[in-house]
Enzyme design. Sequence first.
Site, mmCIF file in Angstrom:
data_model
loop_
_atom_site.group_PDB
_atom_site.id
_atom_site.type_symbol
_atom_site.label_atom_id
_atom_site.label_comp_id
_atom_site.label_asym_id
_atom_site.label_seq_id
_atom_site.Cartn_x
_atom_site.Cartn_y
_atom_site.Cartn_z
ATOM 1 N N GLU A 1 5.888 6.567 9.107
ATOM 2 C CA GLU A 1 5.850 4.911 9.554
ATOM 3 C C GLU A 1 6.120 3.913 8.343
ATOM 4 O O GLU A 1 6.363 2.771 8.487
ATOM 5 C CB GLU A 1 4.748 4.604 10.433
ATOM 6 N N CYS B 1 -0.049 12.837 9.848
ATOM 7 C CA CYS B 1 -1.047 12.911 8.951
ATOM 8 C C CYS B 1 -2.267 13.700 9.868
ATOM 9 O O CYS B 1 -1.913 14.789 10.176
ATOM 10 C CB CYS B 1 -1.600 11.638 8.383
ATOM 11 N N HIS C 1 3.037 9.932 5.921
ATOM 12 C CA HIS C 1 3.275 9.133 7.125
ATOM 13 C C HIS C 1 4.654 8.222 6.991
ATOM 14 O O HIS C 1 4.930 7.333 6.316
ATOM 15 C CB HIS C 1 2.298 7.889 6.619
HETATM 16 N N1 GLN Z 1 -8.279 12.690 7.547
HETATM 17 C C1 GLN Z 1 -7.362 13.383 7.126
HETATM 18 C C2 GLN Z 1 -7.608 13.491 5.575
HETATM 19 O O1 GLN Z 1 -7.851 12.946 4.837
HETATM 20 C C3 GLN Z 1 -6.027 12.674 7.504
HETATM 21 C C4 GLN Z 1 -5.692 11.325 6.727
HETATM 22 C C5 GLN Z 1 -4.719 10.410 7.471
HETATM 23 O O2 GLN Z 1 -4.615 10.658 8.702
HETATM 24 N N2 GLN Z 1 -4.203 9.464 6.733
HETATM 25 O O3 GLN Z 1 -6.399 14.463 5.005
#
Ligand code: GLN
Length: 574
Positions: free
Chosen positions: A524, A391, A522
């Site tokens: 994970e 992400c 994600h």
């Molecule tokens: N801050 C980034 C966004 O909002 C990544 C978010 C995250 O890592 N879950 O897109």
Amino acid sequence: MAAKGKTTPKYIFVVGGVMSSVGKGVAAASIGKILQSRGYRVANLKADMYVNVDAGTIRPAEHGEVFVGEDGIEADQDLGNYERFTDQLSTRENYITTGQVYQEVIRKERNLEYHGEDVEVYPDIPKEIIRRIEACQRKNNAEITIVEYGGTVGEYQLFPFLEATRMMKSKHPADVMVVLISYLPTPALLGEQKSKPTQRAVNDLHSVGLNPDFVLCRAERPATQDIKRTISNVCSLPVERIISAPDVYSIYDVPVNFEKEKLSDTLLGALGLKSRTKDLKDWMALARKIKKMDKEVVIGIVGKYFNFKSVKDTYISVIESVNHAAWSVGKKAKILWLDSERYERDPKLLKELEGVGGIVVPGGFGGRGVEGIIAAIRYAREKGIPLFGLCYGMQLATIEFARNAAGLAKANTTEIDSKTPHPVIDFIPEQRANVAEKNYGGTMRLGAYPTTLKPGSVAREAYDTPRISERHRHRYEVNPKYIERLEKKGLVFSGISPDRRLMEIAELPKAAHPFFVGTQFHPEFKSRPLAPHPLFRSFIKASVKRGEQEKKNRKPAVLVVRPNPNAHHALRSG
Ligand code: GLN
């Protein structure tokens, strides 16, 4: 497995006594696991006492990871334990908070659904709690629903929930069980286990009209027969309902240990059910294998949320995914927590990265520590160290590539620098209004979305399928205006949303780098102990390979790291 003979829905309430952080979540997940292994369809539900409507607005460094469900629910990390143990997918029905309960009761009141009656904390709040618990049972078509309450008995905020349990139990005494997870301290001076705090917790339960049906005794060591007898007396329970739950080597040992204590037999018996099958073999084999593994793969996690309560809670799904993948190739993962702010203060420290097999850059928000992360990504890209960005990690890898490989020196994300000349990461268009209106709760791009994979890519090879579905939680994306420029310089967007609007995976081809992959989603959240995630597996394989080459080529660099919280310890807080 098909239900043989219909039974009335059964409920097991898991409540904590004495203190928190003794592993209620893992215990509830393990109860789900052992009952499932007996052929029953189970659902695990978490009820948290906080007034937040969901966990999405809670700082993960304070309260642990925000776990995202398929339907986009932003929930307590325990839902991750449930999924990893039972492989049952959680949705919003599996998660209740005080905030949700009040929000719904007030909504009904405004809609005249109470028909002019006054609406009271008692009984309307417990009734709404019951309605939600039963909705979870129906949604999952569960024969046995395991409800874990956050907090410990005696806490003010838990009363409406315990009252809901009492109401359910008095209506269907044979279908509702209460399991108290207690803690037996062993004061160093005495060297013996004490049961008095557990007795106090039982008294607290008595004062709200409940008696535990089972007591799980968490402790460093197994509960002695004497102590089991004392507790069984206080609770007027047969001694086999007092279960010893000592610290174990890994959390995956907990179901195995419960079975040593014959917990599924006794629980099923108490609920008037019979075992249909016994199927814990693969799990037990894994738990045994974990203990025997002695060869290590060293994984550095470069991030910024390490200075708080428990780094293990903040990154629990990432840690578990690394573990699952490492075990699947016969290795034990040694995780090093590499605080990126140190690289900002002293770039020479980046050299320590040469001592790791691979680097994970997990998700995150905001500007602190980000330049250090970008420096680490650059180091990994230039030195051929396997890098896996999750992400924010993917977004920062894209920024690093834009700056140092595509000539866009001041490239950035507008999350940090709204005036950057090269916003390579920018708002997903519909997110701009949410932030402008401070409409933060539950409004990110959340939950499972499909991704199409590019033939011949690292990702496509790892997944071995052209289309995947993964869970998301973000407001920003790769700015489509920069895709062509970045691709010309060698970055490959190997995963794209089916409407081709959103870049879901960025990678370098195998010929250019041993493993350089970032995912906007994600991964994970979907790794399981017996089914590791394909990308984590590829990443770990590349890291093992590098680790072996490193060993041949040089002495590993000296690592300057924070205390390693990855030492296996039994159970985590609920
Ligand atoms: N801050 C980034 C966004 O909002 C990544 C978010 C995250 O890592 N879950 O897109």
